[in-house]
Design an enzyme around this catalytic site. Structure first.
Site, mmCIF file in Angstrom:
data_model
loop_
_atom_site.group_PDB
_atom_site.id
_atom_site.type_symbol
_atom_site.label_atom_id
_atom_site.label_comp_id
_atom_site.label_asym_id
_atom_site.label_seq_id
_atom_site.Cartn_x
_atom_site.Cartn_y
_atom_site.Cartn_z
ATOM 1 C CG HIS A 184 -2.252 0.705 0.947
ATOM 2 N ND1 HIS A 184 -2.367 1.787 0.111
ATOM 3 C CD2 HIS A 184 -3.510 0.459 1.394
ATOM 4 C CE1 HIS A 184 -3.616 2.191 0.068
ATOM 5 N NE2 HIS A 184 -4.336 1.390 0.827
ATOM 6 N NE ARG A 185 6.250 0.034 1.827
ATOM 7 C CZ ARG A 185 7.435 -0.543 2.001
ATOM 8 N NH1 ARG A 185 8.313 -0.009 2.847
ATOM 9 N NH2 ARG A 185 7.757 -1.639 1.334
#
Length: 469
Positions: free
Chosen positions: A442-443
């Site tokens: 999700h980064r």
């Protein structure tokens, strides 16, 4: 002594020079020769445990192709080493006689540790045997060194006496220096022959060179953090030392299983999320029946479809390696999870978006064959930019995959099963559908990115004509 089968052996042309066994002279420094008299120094070379991959910290000796007393030539395979992913033949840099085997088959040694001694001629063999005895006598001291450290936790008074014997190398012997240590020695004009190594097996470390040059070691900034981190650090060993279950048998990890365990633990630090998507596979199944006689597998069709979708959504093919930036990969390399005896490995279909399904199928067949024999080269299992895990072939309808370190996403493919589907007009029909779950970092990959990628992937699967172009 059993050796690796000929088809799986690595020749001198296929093994990179950095993977060959390093050999460095281990004799004493010769004195200046007098006029009219020639002084010949004995040449005894140490064969080191090589680093066969970027993640390898130790290797296990599978078998020795050369026995003690055998004469070997430069480029000959002398030992088969098991790394964290494959078994590889390791060659020698020099001609000579295998005088002593320090690490027998079945045992392990850290990267950079000597595993055998090579004598230049028969006259040097006795010296090599004496050197081997010296090294073997030094190993128990190193192995016993951590014990006082453990006792110090319970009884503080004992002085740090084990530090008085830091290395199994005599004062007059020239130790083996690491590349960084050699660089520092050249910068600070330090004579390595006068430095006593404190690293494994007497290896000279950069800290040894700095100490010899009178450079004060830099203080470690983490002075206050140990008090905070102490509980968590102490909690990890507690979980590992649970009392055994009565009647249970404890089996240590193999090298490959230890690597898988390490990677899975590292993946827990990545903020991952998961998205599922159902896809109708009727047309894909029809295409598979047509190309199956030509050697094309369903795994290859899925890998090709994923590569084509990644070409349109490069952020899903990206990765975050430092926690601060995106790394956009110029190649689309699909790693495919394969279960093998004693572990798991991910052979890589490189440039999967550029090759047709027939060439990909041939490459995949070769990769699987090498994976089963544990003969994959490092670039054949460590260059993936996106991973595909297909348990649908075993009838599993849905599952979540764990994100591999260094990648942005992994796709878990379930089985295609007949499902009742209602169209927009309310009419019912039976169609084959499979559920695809993607785990992403999700980064760098957000929900909208992953949804758009899955929509593109679904269009390719539901209209697979483009897969054969």
């Amino acid at each position: 002594m059993a050796t690796a089968p000929a088809p799986f052996s690595l020749s001198a042309s296929t093994v990179p020079a950095r993977l060959r066994a390093a050999a460095v002279p281990a004799g004493t420094r010769g004195r200046q020769p007098r006029r009219g008299r020639m002084v010949v120094r004995a040449k005894i070379r140490e064969i080191f445990m090589p680093a066969l991959s970027s993640t390898m910290t130790e290797g296990k000796i599978v078998s020795w192709a050369a026995s003690e007393g055998d004469r070997v030539n430069k480029g000959d395979a002398v030992v088969v080493v098991e790394s964290d992913k494959a078994d590889m033949d390791v060659e020698t840099f020099h001609d000579g006689i295998v005088a002593a085997v320090l690490v027998p088959a079945g045992e392990s040694a850290p990267v950079g540790a000597p595993i055998a001694l090579l004598a230049e001629s028969e006259e040097e063999v006795p010296l090599a045997l004496a050197k081997a005895k010296e090294l073997s006598n030094g190993q128990p001291q190193q192995a016993a060194a951590p014990a006082p450290a453990e006792d110090a936790l319970a009884t503080p008074p004992p002085p740090p006496t084990p530090a008085a014997a830091p290395a199994p190398v005599s004062a007059g012997t020239k130790g083996i220096a690491s590349p960084q240590a050699k660089k520092l020695a050249k910068q600070h004009r330090v004579d390595l022959a006068k430095v006593t190594g404190t690293g494994p097996y007497g290896r000279i470390t950069p800290e040894d060179v700095e100490a010899a040059a009178g450079i004060q070691p830099k203080p470690k900034p983490a002075a206050a953090s140990p008090a905070v981190a102490a509980p968590s650090a102490a909690a990890v060993p507690q979980a590992a030392v649970l009392p055994p279950v009565p009647g249970a048998t404890v089996v240590p990890f193999t090298t490959m299983q230890a690597a898988v365990s390490k990677n899975m633990v590292e993946s827990l630090a990545v903020p991952a999320f998961r998205v599922g998507y159902p896809i109708v596979t009727d047309k894909l199944d029809e295409l598979y029946e047509k190309v199956k006689p030509k050697g094309v597998t369903m795994t290859v069709l899925l890998a090709k479809a994923a590569a084509m979708a990644l070409a349109q959504h490069p952020v899903v093919n990206a990765s975050c390696r430092d926690g601060k930036s995106f790394t956009y990969n110029s190649n689309i390399n699909i790693a495919v999870a394969v279960a093998i005896d004693g572990g798991l490995i991910t052979p890589v279909l490189q440039d999967a978006d550029k090759l047709d399904i027939y060439l990909l199928s041939q490459n995949w067949k070769d990769l699987v064959k090498k994976a089963r024999a544990k003969q994959l080269q490092p670039n054949e299992y460590s260059s993936g930019t996106f991973t595909l895990s297909n348990l649908g072939m075993f009838g599993v309808d849905r599952f979540d995959a764990i994100l591999p370190p260094g990648q942005g996403a992994i796709m878990a493919v379930g089985a295609s099963k007949p499902t009742v589907v209602a169209d927009k007009d309310g009419f019912f029909s039976v169609k084959s559908k499979m559920l695809v779950n993607v785990t992403a970092d999700h980064r760098i990959v957000y929900g909208a990115d992953l949804a758009a990628f899955l929509q593109t992937f679904a269009k390719i699967i539901e209209g697979p004509e483009s897969l054969t172009l």
